[in-house]
Design a protein around this motif. Structure first.
Motif, PDB file in Angstrom:
ATOM      1  N   GLU A 167       0.873  -1.309  -0.045  1.00 37.79           N
ATOM      2  CA  GLU A 167       0.171   0.010  -0.221  1.00 37.79           C
ATOM      3  C   GLU A 167       0.879   1.551  -0.016  1.00 37.79           C
ATOM      4  OE1 GLU A 167      -3.552   0.107  -0.751  1.00 37.79           O
ATOM      5  OE2 GLU A 167      -2.808  -2.144  -1.325  1.00 37.79           O
ATOM      6  N   LYS A 168       1.521   0.965   0.831  1.00 39.00           N
ATOM      7  CA  LYS A 168       3.046   2.358   0.345  1.00 39.00           C
ATOM      8  C   LYS A 168       3.867   2.823  -1.176  1.00 39.00           C
ATOM      9  CE  LYS A 168       2.956   3.331   6.083  1.00 39.00           C
ATOM     10  NZ  LYS A 168       4.247   2.966   6.695  1.00 39.00           N
ATOM     11  N   GLY A 201       0.149   3.449  -4.938  1.00 36.22           N
ATOM     12  CA  GLY A 201      -1.070   2.984  -5.533  1.00 36.22           C
ATOM     13  C   GLY A 201      -1.704   2.998  -6.666  1.00 36.22           C
TER      14      GLY A 201
END
Length: 125
Positions: A47-48, A69
């Motif tokens: 996610e990061k 993303g």
């Protein structure tokens, strides 16, 4: 990730986006000693878009994907995939005691020693 040289692998070309020459931060030098066993920890957060690595209790490298993303554009995306352990170049590579923790609760390197983290200006998790 090449823990001995504190390098982020540059030629992952199995499928797009075929990331080459990944811009990464070398936090500390690797040992450059391929004759000794080392404990390597790699922490990835999809996610990061981050990857952090530690060898023998010292964080050595960090990488942040430019578009963490993105999941659709084949030239920019990062997606979950296999973990590969391989031999590069001449000689042999050996691995032992390999553990995988899926979705770890802590977003921190658990093998980094407090003294090593303090000298690098980090806080341990």
């Amino acid at each position: 990730m090449d823990p001995i040289h504190a390098a982020v692998w540059r030629h992952v070309d199995y499928h797009p986006p075929k990331h080459h020459n990944l811009p990464h931060e070398t936090v500390a030098p690797g040992s450059n000693d391929s004759t000794k066993w080392c404990t390597t920890e790699i922490l990835c957060n999809l996610e990061k878009g981050t990857m952090r690595a530690a060898v023998d209790g010292v964080e050595i490298a960090r990488y942040t994907h430019t578009t963490p993303g993105e999941r659709n554009d084949p030239e920019k995306r990062i997606v979950p995939g296999p973990i590969g352990l391989f031999r590069h170049g001449d000689g042999a590579s050996e691995y032992k005691d390999v553990y995988v923790e899926v979705n770890p609760k802590e977003d921190g390197l658990i093998t980094v020693r407090p003294a090593a983290a303090a000298s690098q200006g980090q806080q341990t998790q």
